[in-house]
Design a protein around this motif. Structure first.
Motif, PDB file in Angstrom:
ATOM      1  N   CYS A  69       0.737  -1.251  -0.032  1.00  0.00           N
ATOM      2  CA  CYS A  69       0.164  -0.086   0.107  1.00  0.00           C
ATOM      3  C   CYS A  69       0.744   1.303   0.002  1.00  0.00           C
ATOM      4  N   THR A  77      -2.744   7.780  -0.888  1.00  0.00           N
ATOM      5  CA  THR A  77      -3.039   6.649  -0.561  1.00  0.00           C
ATOM      6  C   THR A  77      -2.748   6.291   1.008  1.00  0.00           C
ATOM      7  N   TRP A 135      -2.987   3.412   4.568  1.00  0.00           N
ATOM      8  CA  TRP A 135      -3.101   2.158   4.981  1.00  0.00           C
ATOM      9  C   TRP A 135      -3.921   2.241   6.276  1.00  0.00           C
ATOM     10  N   CYS A 193      -6.221  -0.838   1.909  1.00  0.00           N
ATOM     11  CA  CYS A 193      -5.517   0.198   1.253  1.00  0.00           C
ATOM     12  C   CYS A 193      -6.469   1.059   0.862  1.00  0.00           C
ATOM     13  N   ALA A 218      -6.126   2.978  -3.280  1.00  0.00           N
ATOM     14  CA  ALA A 218      -4.698   2.611  -4.135  1.00  0.00           C
ATOM     15  C   ALA A 218      -4.856   2.915  -5.383  1.00  0.00           C
TER      16      ALA A 218
END
Length: 583
Positions: A247, A308, A310, A317, A320
């Protein structure tokens, strides 16, 4: 006539078509020979029907296509800039050895054409035999002319356009043609040069890079981008071993866009006093467009510095990277003036060992000040997977001339709704590619009360309904189904919006049905629940360089009953609505 079908499936699979009443439209004097082609036979009263086309590489209006020697918008200096490998787009004909050479101009006078032989036979006899006299009446193998067809009979049951749609897994790899050539020494960049990159802290990051596809179909990271060499859209796969780690690396948008600066020339250099924001030696990489997982366009001015992220708690993720295209604009001097990134993202939650697909592309385009750049979908015939051109007819109030206004998104491309929640999705999200069968669906949660309201309301302000007029009758449809009236599609990939004869009407077929809600069993009937686009296409021109064109098109609405099957009347149930495209 040749037919093919490329397909991919989004959310839903095969749907069935039902007959409906027609809402007609007419086309007059449609184009037979597209622009940029040469007529072979002039004996037809209404125009040339047999022709050849010789410049497939000219794919952008308003600027010179790098590496396309036959592009009329390329200056002599620009053509000199190209190497001997630059494309002309001409037909590749078999060569035959003659006993004496003939001036090509004389062939046009006496109409004798070189006899062609099979390559293998020719190679075997090359040093033994020659052609003394040529009586072959024609120079080309040509496709027969096919008239435009009536969509009502074409797409009826057992008609020539009737087919069983099969939506299997497929992804388009069509894009701007990749060129490879050398260059002279007078430009800020030479063709094939790498593009230097620095970050906001003035650290040199090497060259601008983007993943490529290896022989196994997997993503090959950090493949260098070379100036002037566009890359067509290609999909590659990644096998996820640790999503949390991937990720922040492979699926991280920021590494391709955030706080990156590209050298405006191959000689761009840094010093301690360099201000990257104002120094003309560097160009910031910025967002051209950003599309989220539901197909909605995000205002890039409102996005956070890091897109992006996590999510440890949800093991997802967020945002993404799904697809990215670099658009690189250069000037007459070969210097880079702008670098933008068109980005698609989606939330990703997969198991270890799952293969995830990404798509990457690079487009180089020359800056022009006197007209708007517009990318063709072929020249003249459509490239498979390239966007189908679409628009609506407009008439000049002063002169009465009919032309075509290109429809959204951006450059007049036919599109369908996106998958997801019907109420929240965009109705123009998924671009329709030539020759690609598509099925896309959305889900709308409704309880019994919602369904009754959707099935009976005639309010012009209903949040989920819109209306169209069919044969003086008002038909109500959900807002997420495409209701653009009198839609046109480009017959060829280079259809000119200033010439109405280059455009074919999409015949609209919709049944005029009354909506009824049956309270006892929670059933709604008569509400349109799907749209089916149907196209018939063929090849024209020379067989060694065939050109794909659209012959007939129809948009058909489908009515399937909606039934609330849950025990609790206030409990919401998802109901499916679909849009399909078949070729």
């Amino acid at each position: 006539m040749l037919f093919t079908s490329f397909a991919f499936m989004l959310l839903f699979g095969l749907t069935l078509s039902f007959a409906a009443e027609e809402a007609s439209s007419t086309d007059n004097n449609l184009v037979m020979m597209p622009p940029g082609c040469e007529c072979v036979d002039n004996e037809w009263e209404n125009g040339c029907k047999t022709f050849t086309c010789n410049c497939n590489c000219d794919l952008i209006y308003g600027t010179c296509d790098l590496g396309c020697c036959c592009d009329p918008e390329c200056s002599a200096d620009e053509v000199d800039w190209f190497s001997d490998e630059c494309s002309s787009g001409n037909e590749q004909e078999l060569k035959a050895r003659t006993c004496s050479d003939t001036d090509p101009a004389l062939e046009k006078v006496n109409n004798w054409r070189p006899v062609r032989m099979d390559e293998v036979v020719e190679e075997c006899l090359e040093d033994l035999l020659c052609i003394s006299k040529n009586n072959n009446p024609t120079k080309y193998n040509l496709y027969d002319h096919v008239e435009y067809l009536d969509p009502v009979s074409t797409f009826s049951m057992n008609g020539i356009g009737d087919k069983l749609r099969d939506y299997s897994s497929h992804y388009s790899t069509i894009g701007i043609t990749e060129n490879s050539f050398t260059a002279g020494s007078n430009s800020l960049y030479e063709i094939g040069d790498v593009l230097p990159v620095v970050d906001e802290d003035k650290f040199y990051r090497g060259s601008l890079r983007l993943p490529a596809v290896d022989d196994g179909g997997f993503c090959q990271d950090l493949d260098v981008i070379h100036f002037g060499r566009s890359r067509k859209k290609r999909r590659c796969s990644r096998v996820v071993s640790d999503l949390s780690s991937s990720c922040t690396t492979s699926f991280n948008v920021d590494q391709y866009v955030t706080n990156l600066f590209v050298g405006s020339s191959r000689l761009s250099s840094l010093s301690g006093e360099t201000n990257l924001e104002t120094d003309p030696s560097f160009v910031r990489v910025s967002y051209g467009s950003l599309e989220d997982g539901d197909g909605n366009i995000v205002d890039v001015a409102t996005i956070a510095p890091s897109i992006t992220v996590w999510d440890e708690e949800a093991t997802v993720c967020k945002n993404a990277l799904k697809a990215l295209t670099y658009n690189i604009l250069y000037n007459d001097s070969g210097g880079i003036e702008q670098v933008t990134a068109d980005v698609q993202v989606s939330d990703l939650q997969v198991n270890v060992g799952t293969a995830v697909h990404q798509q990457f592309a690079v487009k180089f385009m020359k800056v022009t000040s006197n007209q708007t750049l517009r990318v063709k979908s072929g020249n003249p015939g459509y490239i498979f997977g390239a966007p189908v051109l679409s628009g609506v007819s407009i008439v000049d109030s002063s002169g009465g001339k009919e032309s075509v206004q290109m429809t959204t998104p951006s450059s007049g491309r036919l599109s369908t709704m996106n998958a997801g929640n019907c109420e929240l999705i965009s109705t123009t999200g998924l671009v329709v590619g030539f020759g690609e069968d598509v099925s896309v669906g959305c889900l709308q949660p409704l309880n019994k009360s919602d369904m009754a309201d959707l099935c009976t309301s005639v309010s012009p302000n209903h949040p989920l309904l819109t209306s169209i007029s069919v044969n003086n009758n008002t038909v109500y449809l959900p807002i997420w189904l495409d209701t653009t009236p009198n839609l046109l599609v480009g017959i060829f990939g280079n259809a000119d919006p200033h010439d109405r004869t280059h455009w074919l009407s999409i015949h609209e077929s919709i049944a005029v049905k009354s909506r009824h809600y049956f309270a006892d069993d929670g059933r709604c009937e008569g509400l349109p629940t799907g749209v089916h686009y149907k196209f018939l296409w063929t090849y024209v021109g020379g067989s060694s360089n065939p050109q794909a064109k659209i012959l007939s098109a129809q948009k058909e609405f489908e009515h399937m009953p909606l039934i609330h099957q849950l025990r609790e009347p206030n409990q919401k149930q998802n109901h499916a609505f679909t849009t399909t495209v078949s070729w």
